[in-house]
Design a protein around this motif. Structure first.
Motif, PDB file in Angstrom:
ATOM      1  N   GLN A 185       0.828  -1.200   0.000  1.00  0.00           N
ATOM      2  CA  GLN A 185       0.000   0.000   0.000  1.00  0.00           C
ATOM      3  C   GLN A 185       0.870   1.261   0.000  1.00  0.00           C
ATOM      4  OE1 GLN A 185      -3.386  -0.510  -0.131  1.00  0.00           O
ATOM      5  NE2 GLN A 185      -3.589   1.680  -0.583  1.00  0.00           N
ATOM      6  N   LEU A 186       1.908   1.273   0.816  1.00  0.00           N
ATOM      7  CA  LEU A 186       2.787   2.444   0.880  1.00  0.00           C
ATOM      8  C   LEU A 186       3.530   2.650  -0.438  1.00  0.00           C
ATOM      9  CD1 LEU A 186       4.320   2.097   4.474  1.00  0.00           C
ATOM     10  CD2 LEU A 186       2.758   3.880   3.655  1.00  0.00           C
ATOM     11  N   ARG A 187       3.979   1.576  -1.059  1.00  0.00           N
ATOM     12  CA  ARG A 187       4.792   1.709  -2.280  1.00  0.00           C
ATOM     13  C   ARG A 187       3.998   2.316  -3.414  1.00  0.00           C
ATOM     14  NH1 ARG A 187       7.536   2.965  -5.723  1.00  0.00           N
ATOM     15  NH2 ARG A 187       9.295   1.890  -6.717  1.00  0.00           N
ATOM     16  N   TRP A 188       2.718   1.963  -3.544  1.00  0.00           N
ATOM     17  CA  TRP A 188       1.931   2.467  -4.674  1.00  0.00           C
ATOM     18  C   TRP A 188       1.280   3.822  -4.370  1.00  0.00           C
ATOM     19  CZ3 TRP A 188       3.486  -2.393  -5.140  1.00  0.00           C
ATOM     20  CH2 TRP A 188       3.645  -2.928  -6.419  1.00  0.00           C
ATOM     21  N   THR A 189       1.271   4.215  -3.126  1.00  0.00           N
ATOM     22  CA  THR A 189       0.663   5.508  -2.802  1.00  0.00           C
ATOM     23  C   THR A 189       1.708   6.601  -2.614  1.00  0.00           C
ATOM     24  OG1 THR A 189       0.618   4.865  -0.459  1.00  0.00           O
ATOM     25  CG2 THR A 189      -1.405   4.512  -1.753  1.00  0.00           C
ATOM     26  N   THR A 190       2.852   6.280  -2.024  1.00  0.00           N
ATOM     27  CA  THR A 190       3.871   7.298  -1.771  1.00  0.00           C
ATOM     28  C   THR A 190       4.964   7.335  -2.826  1.00  0.00           C
ATOM     29  OG1 THR A 190       5.235   5.809  -0.427  1.00  0.00           O
ATOM     30  CG2 THR A 190       3.474   7.028   0.703  1.00  0.00           C
ATOM     31  N   GLN A 191       5.135   6.244  -3.565  1.00  0.00           N
ATOM     32  CA  GLN A 191       6.176   6.138  -4.599  1.00  0.00           C
ATOM     33  C   GLN A 191       7.594   6.305  -4.037  1.00  0.00           C
ATOM     34  OE1 GLN A 191       5.705   5.357  -7.961  1.00  0.00           O
ATOM     35  NE2 GLN A 191       3.618   4.916  -7.265  1.00  0.00           N
ATOM     36  N   ILE A 192       7.752   6.003  -2.741  1.00  0.00           N
ATOM     37  CA  ILE A 192       9.081   6.055  -2.125  1.00  0.00           C
ATOM     38  C   ILE A 192       9.796   4.727  -2.409  1.00  0.00           C
ATOM     39  CG2 ILE A 192      10.352   6.212   0.057  1.00  0.00           C
ATOM     40  CD1 ILE A 192       8.073   7.928   1.136  1.00  0.00           C
ATOM     41  N   VAL A 193      10.958   4.801  -3.034  1.00  0.00           N
ATOM     42  CA  VAL A 193      11.676   3.595  -3.451  1.00  0.00           C
ATOM     43  C   VAL A 193      12.619   3.139  -2.350  1.00  0.00           C
ATOM     44  CG1 VAL A 193      13.267   2.619  -5.148  1.00  0.00           C
ATOM     45  CG2 VAL A 193      11.539   4.291  -5.864  1.00  0.00           C
ATOM     46  N   GLN A 194      12.473   1.884  -1.950  1.00  0.00           N
ATOM     47  CA  GLN A 194      13.403   1.206  -1.052  1.00  0.00           C
ATOM     48  C   GLN A 194      13.828  -0.086  -1.749  1.00  0.00           C
ATOM     49  OE1 GLN A 194      11.108   0.767   2.583  1.00  0.00           O
ATOM     50  NE2 GLN A 194      12.003   2.623   3.447  1.00  0.00           N
ATOM     51  N   GLN A 195      15.099  -0.153  -2.104  1.00  0.00           N
ATOM     52  CA  GLN A 195      15.551  -1.263  -2.932  1.00  0.00           C
ATOM     53  C   GLN A 195      15.248  -2.628  -2.323  1.00  0.00           C
ATOM     54  OE1 GLN A 195      19.725  -0.664  -3.871  1.00  0.00           O
ATOM     55  NE2 GLN A 195      19.193   0.258  -5.827  1.00  0.00           N
ATOM     56  N   ALA A 196      15.522  -2.805  -1.034  1.00  0.00           N
ATOM     57  CA  ALA A 196      15.306  -4.104  -0.410  1.00  0.00           C
ATOM     58  C   ALA A 196      13.833  -4.493  -0.436  1.00  0.00           C
ATOM     59  CB  ALA A 196      15.828  -4.085   1.032  1.00  0.00           C
ATOM     60  N   GLN A 197      12.949  -3.537  -0.115  1.00  0.00           N
ATOM     61  CA  GLN A 197      11.520  -3.846  -0.129  1.00  0.00           C
ATOM     62  C   GLN A 197      11.027  -4.119  -1.550  1.00  0.00           C
ATOM     63  OE1 GLN A 197       9.595  -4.533   2.228  1.00  0.00           O
ATOM     64  NE2 GLN A 197      10.627  -3.755   4.054  1.00  0.00           N
ATOM     65  N   ASP A 198      11.535  -3.358  -2.519  1.00  0.00           N
ATOM     66  CA  ASP A 198      11.141  -3.603  -3.910  1.00  0.00           C
ATOM     67  C   ASP A 198      11.571  -4.997  -4.365  1.00  0.00           C
ATOM     68  OD1 ASP A 198       9.996  -1.139  -4.082  1.00  0.00           O
ATOM     69  OD2 ASP A 198      11.085  -0.508  -5.889  1.00  0.00           O
ATOM     70  N   ALA A 199      12.766  -5.445  -3.925  1.00  0.00           N
ATOM     71  CA  ALA A 199      13.239  -6.784  -4.288  1.00  0.00           C
ATOM     72  C   ALA A 199      12.340  -7.857  -3.689  1.00  0.00           C
ATOM     73  CB  ALA A 199      14.683  -6.970  -3.829  1.00  0.00           C
ATOM     74  N   VAL A 200      11.872  -7.638  -2.457  1.00  0.00           N
ATOM     75  CA  VAL A 200      10.937  -8.577  -1.838  1.00  0.00           C
ATOM     76  C   VAL A 200       9.633  -8.636  -2.620  1.00  0.00           C
ATOM     77  CG1 VAL A 200       9.488  -8.979   0.201  1.00  0.00           C
ATOM     78  CG2 VAL A 200      11.911  -8.424   0.469  1.00  0.00           C
ATOM     79  N   LEU A 201       9.093  -7.469  -2.974  1.00  0.00           N
ATOM     80  CA  LEU A 201       7.823  -7.434  -3.703  1.00  0.00           C
ATOM     81  C   LEU A 201       7.965  -8.063  -5.092  1.00  0.00           C
ATOM     82  CD1 LEU A 201       6.470  -3.875  -2.752  1.00  0.00           C
ATOM     83  CD2 LEU A 201       5.934  -6.095  -1.715  1.00  0.00           C
ATOM     84  N   CYS A 202       9.087  -7.841  -5.748  1.00  0.00           N
ATOM     85  CA  CYS A 202       9.317  -8.480  -7.058  1.00  0.00           C
ATOM     86  C   CYS A 202       9.359 -10.001  -6.905  1.00  0.00           C
ATOM     87  CB  CYS A 202      10.629  -7.985  -7.663  1.00  0.00           C
ATOM     88  SG  CYS A 202      10.572  -6.317  -8.348  1.00  0.00           S
ATOM     89  N   GLY A 203      10.021 -10.486  -5.856  1.00  0.00           N
ATOM     90  CA  GLY A 203      10.090 -11.930  -5.633  1.00  0.00           C
ATOM     91  C   GLY A 203       8.734 -12.543  -5.349  1.00  0.00           C
ATOM     92  N   ILE A 204       7.939 -11.874  -4.534  1.00  0.00           N
ATOM     93  CA  ILE A 204       6.593 -12.373  -4.231  1.00  0.00           C
ATOM     94  C   ILE A 204       5.738 -12.396  -5.489  1.00  0.00           C
ATOM     95  CG2 ILE A 204       4.448 -11.761  -3.031  1.00  0.00           C
ATOM     96  CD1 ILE A 204       6.172 -10.826  -0.681  1.00  0.00           C
ATOM     97  N   ALA A 205       5.788 -11.323  -6.274  1.00  0.00           N
ATOM     98  CA  ALA A 205       4.982 -11.250  -7.491  1.00  0.00           C
ATOM     99  C   ALA A 205       5.407 -12.311  -8.507  1.00  0.00           C
ATOM    100  CB  ALA A 205       5.084  -9.849  -8.098  1.00  0.00           C
TER     101      ALA A 205
END
Length: 567
Positions: A185-205
């Motif tokens: 929810q935070l990533r798509w609303t705030t557009q704040i990039v955190q590399q580690a969290q983005d890598a987790v979300l890419c892996g889950i997807a």
């Protein structure tokens, strides 16, 4: 080198076994092939050894290139022959450890089975059915890097996360569902990039795609590539718990859809990152070393460590390679059970898996006790049933490598578990959840059923082969096709071997027809060698409706007969 020397090199240096198998022989006595597969290494009398020694004198430079200096720990004794020195120099581990590594490896088991069935027609050393794809899922599109929000809208990301937590998380539960939902929810609303969290979300997807679509698409592959780039960019920094989770998600994906070496390398890296982050330390405050252990609670840390260890152990065993081990994991507490989570069923297998490590050198009694315990476990969902079945089959291979005969009761328990394994693989296929064991365990079951070689085991072959055929029909890849073809080839070789025995017995019966046997029995004196019971056997078994031929022939011809065993 002269033309004559070039023409003679392979034929003069090859032992008879390597000649028959059409393999390159290293010229040692025994050679590496015969040591590995436990054959008698026989060279033709005459010129072979003299020629080999003569070449060593004439071409010292070449001999040094072939024969590197032997490490002190591996140097042969003063009584050892030059041929033994070559074997010692070429072997990276002692012979008994090599045998244990091969016994842990399903691929080596398949090759030994085929070599026994027909030494001249055997499959190459190959990780058959290691997963259903072996990298084919990634070759349909050239992936490129994108941010997670560019690749997926919010709703699609939430759908993929739901698939992940429905199909993957119950078996490998090391990520908190509510935490992921908040980050999405935070990533798509705030557009704040955190590399580690983005890598987790890419892996889950990416895993959500894998467990919901038989065929890959460009978005799935771009997600995998984007996660890889994010992870590699962070390797120069100390590993955070979030980054370790992202790496572990990549390992899970590669184990299910990638190639074995890439997955094993990623798995080994995760293990080292876990150690560097101090996740194996139950009381981080007692350590003076830097640690990120405080980023996560003890329960989550245990789950990360144990799932990573499970994957690393079995990838190492499958490939016959050394695993990454932690000295204090044996004392680590098991994760707590929670509703809908079956990670504990995976982690409860770890103590038995660790005991299979060749460095530990377990005794036959310890392995038999472990097999008895594993066969008695009750698992709840298909992926953990397949993991249980895989461990039991590996324990059987290790016991057989030690020439331990399995009792009839144990063999029957194994057949019950292999039946459950086939049913679990079919359930996974029906759910379109291509766990890495989906094709691997049925393929190994085919091999073990052939090795047990009783009426009960052979009757199970139909279901195991049908399972492989169904998997190949849905996940139509070269990996599944090769597994099905190889399994069929092994069954065919087994059938031809049986036909040869039947033909030999038939020839004997032609020489001694029933009327001739009756005449001999009427004129022969009574037997006194303890074989009187043979007189009570009927000449024709066809009318005996309840005659149990399997019990009559027990123990199994191959599995329990030390001189005739296949593995």
């Amino acid at each position: 080198m002269t033309p004559s020397a070039t023409g003679r090199k392979r034929s003069r240096l090859a032992c008879q076994t390597c000649r028959d198998l059409k393999r390159r022989c290293d010229g040692a006595h025994p050679c590496g092939t015969c040591v590995r597969f436990e054959y008698d290494c026989i060279y033709q009398e005459g010129k072979s050894r003299k020629t080999r020694r003569h070449r060593g004198l004439e071409q010292p430079g070449q001999a040094q290139a072939i024969k590197p200096p032997t490490p002190v720990a591996l140097r042969p004794s003063a009584q050892a022959s030059p041929e033994d020195a070559v074997v010692s120099a070429s072997a990276a581990t002692p012979h008994n450890q090599t045998r244990s590594l091969e016994a842990n490896s399903g691929s080596a088991f398949v090759r030994k089975l085929a070599l026994r069935l027909d030494p001249k027609k055997n499959p190459r050393m190959h990780t058959f059915a290691w997963n259903a794809f072996l990298g084919s899922r990634q070759v349909k599109h050239i992936p490129v890097y994108h941010t997670i929000t560019e690749l997926l809208p919010l709703q699609r990301m939430q759908e993929l996360a739901a698939i992940y937590f429905q199909k993957v998380d119950p078996t490998y539960g090391f990520i908190d569902r509510h935490e992921v939902a908040r980050h999405i929810q935070l990533r798509w609303t705030t557009q704040i990039v955190q590399q580690a969290q983005d890598a987790v979300l890419c892996g889950i997807a990416a895993l959500g795609f894998l467990f919901s679509q038989v065929q890959s698409d460009a978005v799935e592959l771009d997600l995998v590539e984007s996660a890889r780039i994010l992870l590699e960019q962070s390797m120069s920094m100390p590993a955070s718990v979030t980054m370790i989770r992202a790496w572990l998600l990549r390992v899970v994906y590669l184990r299910i859809a990638g190639t074995h070496y890439g997955a094993w390398m990623a798995s080994s890296m995760v293990m080292h990152m876990i150690e560097a982050a101090g996740l194996t330390i139950e009381s981080p405050g007692e350590s003076a070393l830097p640690s990120t252990r405080q980023e996560v609670d003890a329960e989550t840390a245990r789950r990360i460590v144990l799932v990573a260890q499970h994957l690393n152990i079995w990838m190492s065993f499958d490939m016959g390679l050394t695993r990454v081990s932690f000295s204090n994991v044996a004392t680590m507490a098991m994760p707590m059970s929670r509703p809908g989570d079956f990670t504990s069923e995976i982690t409860e297998l770890l103590p038995f898996s660790v005991e299979l490590d060749p460095d530990r050198k377990p005794t036959a009694a310890e392995l038999e006790n472990a097999l008895h315990t594993v066969l008695g476990l009750v698992h709840s969902i298909p992926p953990t049933v397949l993991a249980q079945c895989n461990l039991a089959l590996c324990l059987c291979r290790r016991l057989r490598s030690m020439e331990v005969s399995l009792s009839d009761a144990i063999l029957q328990q194994i057949l019950v578990l292999t039946t459950n394994g086939i049913q679990a693989a079919q359930a996974i296929l029906a759910a379109r959840a291509p766990w890495h064991h989906m094709a691997y365990v049925p393929f190994q079951i085919v091999c073990v059923l052939l090795a047990i070689d009783t009426v009960s085991s052979i009757s199970q072959l139909r279901d195991a082969m049908q399972c492989l055929k169904d998997i190949s029909a849905v996940y139509n890849t070269k990996a599944t096709d090769d597994a099905l073809k190889t399994a069929r080839s092994l069954v065919l070789l087994h059938q031809r071997g049986k036909e040869m025995f039947a033909s030999a017995l038939n020839d004997i019966l032609k020489v001694y027809p029933s009327n001739a046997v009756e005449e001999v029995s009427q004129t022969s004196p009574p037997m006194s060698d303890g074989a009187e019971w043979m007189d009570m056997l009927p000449m024709d078994f066809s009318n005996l409706q309840y005659f149990d031929i399997e019990q009559f022939l027990s123990p199994g011809f191959f599995w329990n007969a030390g001189s005739n065993g296949l593995v």
